[in-house]
Design a protein around this motif. Structure first.
Motif, short mmCIF file in Angstrom:
data_model
loop_
_atom_site.label_atom_id
_atom_site.label_comp_id
_atom_site.label_asym_id
_atom_site.label_seq_id
_atom_site.Cartn_x
_atom_site.Cartn_y
_atom_site.Cartn_z
N CYS A 85 0.83 -1.21 0.00
CA CYS A 85 0.00 0.00 0.00
C CYS A 85 0.85 1.25 0.00
O CYS A 85 0.51 2.25 -0.66
N ALA A 86 1.97 1.22 0.72
CA ALA A 86 2.86 2.38 0.76
C ALA A 86 3.43 2.67 -0.63
O ALA A 86 3.57 3.84 -1.02
N LEU A 87 3.75 1.62 -1.38
CA LEU A 87 4.24 1.83 -2.75
C LEU A 87 3.15 2.44 -3.63
O LEU A 87 3.43 3.34 -4.44
N GLU A 88 1.93 1.98 -3.46
CA GLU A 88 0.83 2.54 -4.25
C GLU A 88 0.56 3.99 -3.88
O GLU A 88 0.25 4.82 -4.75
N GLU A 89 0.71 4.32 -2.61
CA GLU A 89 0.55 5.72 -2.19
C GLU A 89 1.64 6.59 -2.79
O GLU A 89 1.38 7.73 -3.20
N LEU A 90 2.86 6.07 -2.86
CA LEU A 90 3.94 6.81 -3.51
C LEU A 90 3.61 7.08 -4.98
O LEU A 90 3.87 8.16 -5.51
N ALA A 91 3.04 6.08 -5.64
CA ALA A 91 2.71 6.23 -7.06
C ALA A 91 1.67 7.33 -7.27
O ALA A 91 1.64 7.97 -8.33
N GLU A 92 0.82 7.56 -6.27
CA GLU A 92 -0.22 8.57 -6.39
C GLU A 92 0.28 9.99 -6.11
O GLU A 92 -0.39 10.97 -6.46
N LEU A 93 1.45 10.11 -5.52
CA LEU A 93 1.98 11.44 -5.20
C LEU A 93 2.48 12.13 -6.46
O LEU A 93 2.87 11.48 -7.44
N PRO A 94 2.50 13.46 -6.47
CA PRO A 94 3.01 14.18 -7.64
C PRO A 94 4.47 13.83 -7.91
O PRO A 94 5.24 13.57 -6.99
N ASP A 95 4.83 13.81 -9.18
CA ASP A 95 6.20 13.54 -9.57
C ASP A 95 7.11 14.62 -8.99
O ASP A 95 6.89 15.82 -9.23
N PRO A 96 8.13 14.23 -8.21
CA PRO A 96 9.00 15.26 -7.62
C PRO A 96 10.04 15.81 -8.59
O PRO A 96 10.74 16.77 -8.26
N LEU A 97 10.15 15.22 -9.77
CA LEU A 97 11.18 15.63 -10.72
C LEU A 97 10.62 16.60 -11.77
O LEU A 97 9.44 16.55 -12.12
N GLY A 98 11.51 17.46 -12.26
CA GLY A 98 11.13 18.39 -13.31
C GLY A 98 10.28 19.55 -12.84
O GLY A 98 9.75 20.31 -13.65
#
Length: 432
Positions: A85-98
Protein backbone atom coordinates in the motif's frame (compact mmCIF):
# COMPACT_ATOMS: atom_id res chain seq x y z
CA UNK A 1 38.70 -5.36 3.81
CA UNK A 2 39.12 -8.10 1.21
CA UNK A 3 39.56 -7.43 -2.48
CA UNK A 4 36.51 -9.61 -3.20
CA UNK A 5 34.27 -7.40 -1.04
CA UNK A 6 35.60 -4.23 -2.66
CA UNK A 7 35.00 -5.66 -6.13
CA UNK A 8 31.51 -6.95 -5.30
CA UNK A 9 30.32 -3.65 -3.87
CA UNK A 10 32.06 -1.66 -6.60
CA UNK A 11 30.34 -3.74 -9.30
CA UNK A 12 26.92 -3.10 -7.75
CA UNK A 13 27.65 0.61 -7.54
CA UNK A 14 28.66 0.77 -11.20
CA UNK A 15 25.43 -0.99 -12.14
CA UNK A 16 23.47 1.52 -10.07
CA UNK A 17 25.35 4.44 -11.61
CA UNK A 18 24.50 3.30 -15.11
CA UNK A 19 20.89 2.69 -14.13
CA UNK A 20 20.57 6.11 -12.50
CA UNK A 21 21.22 7.90 -15.78
CA UNK A 22 18.53 5.89 -17.55
CA UNK A 23 16.13 6.21 -14.62
CA UNK A 24 16.44 10.00 -14.64
CA UNK A 25 15.08 10.00 -18.20
CA UNK A 26 11.89 8.09 -17.30
CA UNK A 27 8.61 9.91 -16.95
CA UNK A 28 6.66 10.27 -13.75
CA UNK A 29 3.92 8.09 -15.25
CA UNK A 30 6.41 5.31 -16.06
CA UNK A 31 7.83 5.34 -12.55
CA UNK A 32 4.35 5.35 -11.02
CA UNK A 33 3.40 2.32 -13.12
CA UNK A 34 6.55 0.53 -11.97
CA UNK A 35 5.63 1.18 -8.34
CA UNK A 36 2.19 -0.29 -8.94
CA UNK A 37 3.82 -3.37 -10.45
CA UNK A 38 6.15 -3.64 -7.45
CA UNK A 39 3.16 -3.49 -5.08
CA UNK A 40 1.45 -6.30 -7.00
CA UNK A 41 4.64 -8.37 -6.83
CA UNK A 42 4.84 -7.97 -3.05
CA UNK A 43 1.29 -9.24 -2.70
CA UNK A 44 1.94 -12.14 -5.05
CA UNK A 45 5.08 -13.17 -3.18
CA UNK A 46 3.76 -12.39 0.31
CA UNK A 47 3.92 -15.98 1.55
CA UNK A 48 7.53 -16.39 0.40
CA UNK A 49 8.53 -13.10 2.03
CA UNK A 50 6.87 -14.06 5.33
CA UNK A 51 8.60 -17.46 5.19
CA UNK A 52 11.98 -15.79 4.67
CA UNK A 53 11.21 -13.48 7.58
CA UNK A 54 10.44 -16.53 9.71
CA UNK A 55 14.05 -17.64 9.33
CA UNK A 56 15.22 -14.24 10.58
CA UNK A 57 12.76 -14.33 13.48
CA UNK A 58 13.93 -17.79 14.52
CA UNK A 59 17.55 -16.64 14.43
CA UNK A 60 16.68 -13.50 16.40
CA UNK A 61 14.93 -15.45 19.15
CA UNK A 62 17.82 -17.91 19.33
CA UNK A 63 20.22 -15.00 19.71
CA UNK A 64 18.16 -13.51 22.57
CA UNK A 65 16.85 -10.49 20.66
CA UNK A 66 14.50 -8.47 22.86
CA UNK A 67 10.79 -8.19 22.12
CA UNK A 68 10.92 -4.59 20.88
CA UNK A 69 13.53 -5.48 18.26
CA UNK A 70 11.67 -8.65 17.33
CA UNK A 71 8.59 -6.51 16.73
CA UNK A 72 10.60 -4.27 14.38
CA UNK A 73 11.89 -7.35 12.56
CA UNK A 74 8.62 -9.26 12.22
CA UNK A 75 6.67 -9.43 8.97
CA UNK A 76 3.26 -11.00 8.50
CA UNK A 77 0.68 -10.77 5.74
CA UNK A 78 -0.68 -7.49 7.07
CA UNK A 79 2.75 -5.87 7.17
CA UNK A 80 3.57 -7.02 3.64
CA UNK A 81 0.23 -5.59 2.56
CA UNK A 82 1.15 -2.32 4.28
CA UNK A 83 4.40 -2.21 2.30
CA UNK A 84 2.47 -2.73 -0.92
CA UNK A 85 0.00 0.00 0.00
CA UNK A 86 2.86 2.38 0.76
CA UNK A 87 4.24 1.83 -2.75
CA UNK A 88 0.83 2.54 -4.25
CA UNK A 89 0.55 5.72 -2.19
CA UNK A 90 3.94 6.81 -3.51
CA UNK A 91 2.71 6.23 -7.06
CA UNK A 92 -0.22 8.57 -6.39
CA UNK A 93 1.98 11.44 -5.20
CA UNK A 94 3.01 14.18 -7.64
CA UNK A 95 6.20 13.54 -9.57
CA UNK A 96 9.00 15.26 -7.62
CA UNK A 97 11.18 15.63 -10.72
CA UNK A 98 11.13 18.39 -13.31
CA UNK A 99 9.36 20.82 -11.00
CA UNK A 100 10.20 24.46 -11.68
CA UNK A 101 11.18 25.75 -8.25
CA UNK A 102 12.06 29.25 -9.41
CA UNK A 103 11.83 31.12 -12.70
CA UNK A 104 12.95 34.64 -13.64
CA UNK A 105 14.63 36.70 -16.33
CA UNK A 106 18.16 37.98 -15.71
CA UNK A 107 19.02 41.63 -16.57
CA UNK A 108 20.70 40.54 -19.81
CA UNK A 109 17.57 38.73 -20.97
CA UNK A 110 18.58 35.15 -20.14
CA UNK A 111 15.66 33.08 -18.84
CA UNK A 112 16.65 31.25 -15.64
CA UNK A 113 14.79 28.32 -14.10
CA UNK A 114 15.68 26.17 -11.10
CA UNK A 115 14.44 22.63 -11.74
CA UNK A 116 14.27 19.60 -9.44
CA UNK A 117 16.48 16.62 -10.37
CA UNK A 118 17.41 13.29 -8.73
CA UNK A 119 20.40 12.96 -6.42
CA UNK A 120 21.69 10.02 -8.49
CA UNK A 121 22.86 6.91 -6.63
CA UNK A 122 21.68 6.62 -3.03
CA UNK A 123 23.24 4.15 -0.61
CA UNK A 124 20.90 3.28 2.26
CA UNK A 125 22.31 1.50 5.31
CA UNK A 126 19.78 0.25 7.83
CA UNK A 127 19.28 -2.24 10.62
CA UNK A 128 16.58 -4.74 11.62
CA UNK A 129 13.51 -3.29 9.90
CA UNK A 130 12.86 -5.17 6.64
CA UNK A 131 9.98 -2.87 5.67
CA UNK A 132 12.67 -0.23 5.06
CA UNK A 133 13.76 -2.30 2.05
CA UNK A 134 10.45 -1.65 0.32
CA UNK A 135 10.09 1.92 1.52
CA UNK A 136 13.62 2.88 0.46
CA UNK A 137 13.40 1.20 -2.94
CA UNK A 138 10.04 2.81 -3.62
CA UNK A 139 11.05 6.30 -2.55
CA UNK A 140 14.24 6.15 -4.57
CA UNK A 141 12.53 4.89 -7.70
CA UNK A 142 9.70 7.46 -7.49
CA UNK A 143 12.28 10.24 -7.16
CA UNK A 144 14.39 8.90 -10.04
CA UNK A 145 17.28 7.66 -7.93
CA UNK A 146 19.02 4.31 -8.18
CA UNK A 147 19.51 2.74 -4.77
CA UNK A 148 22.01 0.40 -3.16
CA UNK A 149 20.42 -1.22 -0.12
CA UNK A 150 22.53 -2.47 2.77
CA UNK A 151 20.27 -4.03 5.38
CA UNK A 152 21.30 -5.46 8.73
CA UNK A 153 22.32 -9.10 9.11
CA UNK A 154 19.40 -9.70 11.52
CA UNK A 155 16.97 -9.25 8.61
CA UNK A 156 19.15 -10.82 5.93
CA UNK A 157 16.67 -13.32 4.51
CA UNK A 158 13.76 -10.87 4.65
CA UNK A 159 15.71 -8.13 2.91
CA UNK A 160 16.99 -10.45 0.18
CA UNK A 161 13.49 -11.71 -0.56
CA UNK A 162 11.93 -8.24 -0.69
CA UNK A 163 14.74 -6.66 -2.72
CA UNK A 164 14.70 -9.49 -5.25
CA UNK A 165 10.94 -9.24 -5.74
CA UNK A 166 11.06 -5.46 -6.16
CA UNK A 167 14.09 -5.40 -8.48
CA UNK A 168 12.55 -7.98 -10.81
CA UNK A 169 9.17 -6.25 -10.82
CA UNK A 170 10.74 -2.87 -11.58
CA UNK A 171 12.79 -4.30 -14.46
CA UNK A 172 9.75 -6.13 -15.86
CA UNK A 173 7.88 -2.80 -15.76
CA UNK A 174 10.53 -1.15 -17.93
CA UNK A 175 12.83 0.37 -15.34
CA UNK A 176 16.59 -0.06 -15.94
CA UNK A 177 18.06 -3.20 -14.43
CA UNK A 178 20.30 -2.16 -11.54
CA UNK A 179 18.12 0.69 -10.31
CA UNK A 180 17.41 -1.41 -7.17
CA UNK A 181 20.55 -3.13 -5.90
CA UNK A 182 21.03 -4.99 -2.63
CA UNK A 183 24.27 -5.99 -0.94
CA UNK A 184 23.76 -9.60 0.07
CA UNK A 185 26.92 -10.40 2.02
CA UNK A 186 26.76 -10.19 5.79
CA UNK A 187 30.40 -9.09 5.98
CA UNK A 188 30.40 -5.69 7.71
CA UNK A 189 33.31 -4.63 5.52
CA UNK A 190 30.80 -4.24 2.69
CA UNK A 191 29.29 -1.24 4.47
CA UNK A 192 32.67 0.47 4.68
CA UNK A 193 33.39 -0.40 1.04
CA UNK A 194 30.15 1.29 -0.01
CA UNK A 195 31.05 4.42 1.92
CA UNK A 196 34.36 4.78 0.08
CA UNK A 197 32.78 5.08 -3.39
CA UNK A 198 32.89 8.85 -3.69
CA UNK A 199 32.13 9.79 -7.28
CA UNK A 200 30.01 6.69 -7.91
CA UNK A 201 27.64 6.86 -4.97
CA UNK A 202 26.17 10.34 -4.49
CA UNK A 203 24.85 10.14 -0.93
CA UNK A 204 24.72 7.72 2.01
CA UNK A 205 21.66 7.62 4.26
CA UNK A 206 22.05 5.60 7.48
CA UNK A 207 18.89 4.54 9.28
CA UNK A 208 19.43 2.94 12.66
CA UNK A 209 20.92 3.48 16.08
CA UNK A 210 23.35 6.14 17.19
CA UNK A 211 26.33 3.81 16.72
CA UNK A 212 25.53 3.14 13.06
CA UNK A 213 24.97 6.80 12.30
CA UNK A 214 28.16 7.87 14.06
CA UNK A 215 30.17 5.22 12.20
CA UNK A 216 28.83 6.42 8.85
CA UNK A 217 29.52 10.08 9.61
CA UNK A 218 33.06 9.32 10.76
CA UNK A 219 33.93 6.77 8.06
CA UNK A 220 32.20 7.77 4.85
CA UNK A 221 33.90 9.57 1.98
CA UNK A 222 30.46 9.92 0.42
CA UNK A 223 28.24 12.74 1.78
CA UNK A 224 25.98 11.49 4.59
CA UNK A 225 22.45 12.61 5.40
CA UNK A 226 21.72 11.56 8.97
CA UNK A 227 18.44 10.05 10.06
CA UNK A 228 18.48 10.68 13.75
CA UNK A 229 17.92 8.78 16.92
CA UNK A 230 14.82 9.73 18.86
CA UNK A 231 15.21 10.77 22.48
CA UNK A 232 11.78 12.41 22.37
CA UNK A 233 10.10 14.24 25.24
CA UNK A 234 6.57 14.99 26.40
CA UNK A 235 6.42 18.06 28.64
CA UNK A 236 3.26 18.30 30.75
CA UNK A 237 2.77 21.93 31.74
CA UNK A 238 0.97 22.80 34.94
CA UNK A 239 -1.97 24.10 32.87
CA UNK A 240 -2.44 20.81 31.00
CA UNK A 241 -5.75 18.99 30.95
CA UNK A 242 -5.09 15.84 32.96
CA UNK A 243 -7.05 13.45 30.74
CA UNK A 244 -5.45 14.84 27.60
CA UNK A 245 -2.00 14.57 29.12
CA UNK A 246 -2.55 10.94 30.09
CA UNK A 247 -3.82 9.99 26.63
CA UNK A 248 -0.92 11.72 24.84
CA UNK A 249 1.79 10.34 27.12
CA UNK A 250 0.47 6.78 26.92
CA UNK A 251 0.14 6.95 23.14
CA UNK A 252 3.56 8.51 22.61
CA UNK A 253 5.26 5.90 24.78
CA UNK A 254 3.21 2.74 24.33
CA UNK A 255 1.86 2.78 20.78
CA UNK A 256 5.09 1.08 19.67
CA UNK A 257 8.12 0.95 21.93
CA UNK A 258 10.72 0.35 19.23
CA UNK A 259 10.18 3.35 16.95
CA UNK A 260 12.18 6.55 16.85
CA UNK A 261 9.17 8.83 17.48
CA UNK A 262 8.28 7.08 20.76
CA UNK A 263 8.57 9.25 23.87
CA UNK A 264 11.57 8.37 26.02
CA UNK A 265 11.30 11.10 28.70
CA UNK A 266 8.31 12.60 30.50
CA UNK A 267 8.82 16.07 31.98
CA UNK A 268 6.16 17.21 34.44
CA UNK A 269 5.76 20.64 36.02
CA UNK A 270 5.87 20.61 39.82
CA UNK A 271 2.56 22.50 39.68
CA UNK A 272 0.77 19.72 37.79
CA UNK A 273 -1.69 17.99 40.15
CA UNK A 274 -0.10 15.08 42.03
CA UNK A 275 -3.13 12.81 41.63
CA UNK A 276 -3.13 13.37 37.87
CA UNK A 277 0.58 12.50 37.67
CA UNK A 278 -0.09 9.38 39.73
CA UNK A 279 -2.74 8.27 37.22
CA UNK A 280 -0.34 8.78 34.31
CA UNK A 281 2.39 6.76 36.02
CA UNK A 282 -0.08 4.02 36.91
CA UNK A 283 -1.32 3.84 33.29
CA UNK A 284 2.24 3.49 32.03
CA UNK A 285 3.16 0.85 34.61
CA UNK A 286 0.00 -1.12 33.81
CA UNK A 287 1.28 -1.31 30.22
CA UNK A 288 4.60 -2.77 31.33
CA UNK A 289 6.68 0.41 31.26
CA UNK A 290 9.49 0.62 33.83
CA UNK A 291 9.71 4.21 35.09
CA UNK A 292 13.13 5.78 35.74
CA UNK A 293 12.19 8.60 38.10
CA UNK A 294 13.80 11.56 39.81
CA UNK A 295 13.12 11.86 43.56
CA UNK A 296 9.83 13.74 43.26
CA UNK A 297 8.50 11.48 40.50
CA UNK A 298 9.51 8.41 42.51
CA UNK A 299 7.47 9.73 45.43
CA UNK A 300 4.51 10.17 43.04
CA UNK A 301 4.99 6.59 41.80
CA UNK A 302 4.97 5.30 45.37
CA UNK A 303 1.85 7.34 46.02
CA UNK A 304 0.24 5.67 43.04
CA UNK A 305 0.88 2.31 44.67
CA UNK A 306 3.66 1.26 42.30
CA UNK A 307 6.43 -1.02 43.49
CA UNK A 308 9.58 1.08 43.80
CA UNK A 309 12.07 -1.56 44.91
CA UNK A 310 12.92 -5.21 44.43
CA UNK A 311 12.90 -7.46 41.38
CA UNK A 312 9.30 -6.53 40.52
CA UNK A 313 9.86 -2.78 40.74
CA UNK A 314 7.68 -0.67 38.47
CA UNK A 315 9.59 2.53 39.21
CA UNK A 316 13.28 3.02 40.05
CA UNK A 317 15.60 5.94 40.71
CA UNK A 318 16.87 7.62 37.54
CA UNK A 319 20.52 8.30 36.82
CA UNK A 320 21.98 11.10 34.71
CA UNK A 321 22.30 8.62 31.82
CA UNK A 322 18.54 8.14 31.72
CA UNK A 323 17.95 11.69 30.52
CA UNK A 324 19.92 11.03 27.34
CA UNK A 325 18.87 7.43 26.62
CA UNK A 326 16.81 6.29 23.65
CA UNK A 327 15.38 3.12 25.18
CA UNK A 328 13.48 1.74 22.17
CA UNK A 329 11.73 -0.43 24.73
CA UNK A 330 9.35 -0.41 27.73
CA UNK A 331 11.25 2.19 29.77
CA UNK A 332 10.51 5.88 30.36
CA UNK A 333 12.52 8.52 32.19
CA UNK A 334 10.38 10.81 34.36
CA UNK A 335 11.59 14.16 35.66
CA UNK A 336 9.79 16.92 37.53
CA UNK A 337 10.45 20.45 36.32
CA UNK A 338 10.82 23.59 38.42
CA UNK A 339 11.03 26.78 36.44
CA UNK A 340 8.25 26.22 33.96
CA UNK A 341 8.57 26.13 30.20
CA UNK A 342 12.04 27.69 30.16
CA UNK A 343 13.42 24.88 32.33
CA UNK A 344 11.69 22.25 30.20
CA UNK A 345 13.10 23.74 27.01
CA UNK A 346 16.58 23.87 28.54
CA UNK A 347 16.36 20.17 29.47
CA UNK A 348 15.13 19.17 26.00
CA UNK A 349 17.72 21.20 24.14
CA UNK A 350 20.46 19.68 26.30
CA UNK A 351 19.43 16.02 26.23
CA UNK A 352 17.18 15.68 23.18
CA UNK A 353 18.25 14.46 19.77
CA UNK A 354 16.31 17.14 17.85
CA UNK A 355 13.74 14.66 16.61
CA UNK A 356 10.22 15.25 18.01
CA UNK A 357 9.18 17.13 21.14
CA UNK A 358 5.74 17.89 22.57
CA UNK A 359 4.08 20.11 25.14
CA UNK A 360 0.70 19.44 26.71
CA UNK A 361 -0.74 22.72 27.96
CA UNK A 362 -3.72 25.05 27.96
CA UNK A 363 -1.55 28.14 28.50
CA UNK A 364 -1.02 29.69 25.05
CA UNK A 365 1.99 31.69 26.20
CA UNK A 366 3.72 28.51 27.36
CA UNK A 367 2.81 26.76 24.10
CA UNK A 368 4.20 29.62 22.04
CA UNK A 369 7.48 29.68 23.96
CA UNK A 370 7.88 25.91 23.63
CA UNK A 371 7.20 25.80 19.90
CA UNK A 372 9.54 28.75 19.31
CA UNK A 373 12.46 27.73 21.51
CA UNK A 374 12.72 23.94 21.25
CA UNK A 375 15.31 22.94 18.64
CA UNK A 376 13.83 19.87 16.92
CA UNK A 377 12.67 18.69 13.51
CA UNK A 378 9.06 18.45 14.75
CA UNK A 379 7.51 20.29 17.69
CA UNK A 380 3.98 19.58 18.91
CA UNK A 381 1.39 21.25 21.09
CA UNK A 382 -1.25 18.95 22.55
CA UNK A 383 -0.53 15.98 20.27
CA UNK A 384 1.51 12.80 20.42
CA UNK A 385 4.99 12.57 18.95
CA UNK A 386 3.81 9.37 17.22
CA UNK A 387 2.65 11.53 14.30
CA UNK A 388 6.22 12.23 13.13
CA UNK A 389 6.04 10.04 10.07
CA UNK A 390 6.11 10.67 6.35
CA UNK A 391 2.74 9.05 5.78
CA UNK A 392 1.11 10.98 8.61
CA UNK A 393 2.54 14.23 7.23
CA UNK A 394 1.11 13.49 3.79
CA UNK A 395 4.57 12.95 2.31
CA UNK A 396 4.21 9.25 1.59
CA UNK A 397 6.66 6.60 2.74
CA UNK A 398 9.88 7.78 4.32
CA UNK A 399 13.43 6.53 4.71
CA UNK A 400 13.72 8.03 8.16
CA UNK A 401 13.57 11.25 10.15
CA UNK A 402 16.40 13.67 9.51
CA UNK A 403 17.50 15.57 12.60
CA UNK A 404 20.17 17.63 10.88
CA UNK A 405 19.58 21.03 9.34
CA UNK A 406 21.38 20.82 6.00
CA UNK A 407 19.49 19.57 2.94
CA UNK A 408 16.57 17.93 4.74
CA UNK A 409 14.90 17.97 8.16
CA UNK A 410 12.07 15.84 9.50
CA UNK A 411 10.48 12.96 7.55
CA UNK A 412 12.91 12.02 4.79
CA UNK A 413 10.55 11.47 1.90
CA UNK A 414 10.40 12.16 -1.85
CA UNK A 415 11.34 15.82 -1.98
CA UNK A 416 14.35 15.21 0.26
CA UNK A 417 15.78 12.83 -2.36
CA UNK A 418 15.96 15.53 -4.99
CA UNK A 419 18.37 18.33 -5.69
CA UNK A 420 18.09 20.95 -8.40
CA UNK A 421 19.94 22.41 -11.32
CA UNK A 422 19.77 25.81 -13.00
CA UNK A 423 18.52 25.77 -16.58
CA UNK A 424 19.29 28.91 -18.56
CA UNK A 425 18.00 29.86 -22.03
CA UNK A 426 19.49 32.73 -23.94
CA UNK A 427 19.41 34.26 -27.39
CA UNK A 428 23.12 34.71 -28.04
CA UNK A 429 24.12 36.66 -24.91
CA UNK A 430 27.82 36.87 -24.04
CA UNK A 431 29.25 38.29 -20.84
CA UNK A 432 31.35 41.45 -21.08
Amino acid sequence: MSKAIIEEVGHLAEQAKAASAALARTSGEERAAALAAMACALRRESAAIVAANGRDMDAGRAAGMDEALLDRLMLDGDRVEAMACALEELAELPDPLGRVLEQRRLPDGIELARVSVPLGVVGIIYEARPNVTADAAGICLRSGNACILRGGSQARHSNEAIASVLADAAADAGMPRGCICSIGTTDRAATDALMQLHGTVDVIIPRGGAGLIRHCVETSKVPVIETGTGNCHIYVHESADAAMAEAIVVNAKCRRFGVCNAAETLLVDVGFPADALARILRSLADRGVLLHCDAAALDAAAGAGLACAGPDAQAIAASEADWETEYLGPHLAVRTIEGGVDAAVAHINRYGTRHSEAIVAADEEAIGAFLRDVDAAAVYANASTAFTDGGQFGLGAEIGISTQKLHARGPFALDALTSYKYVLRGSGQVRS
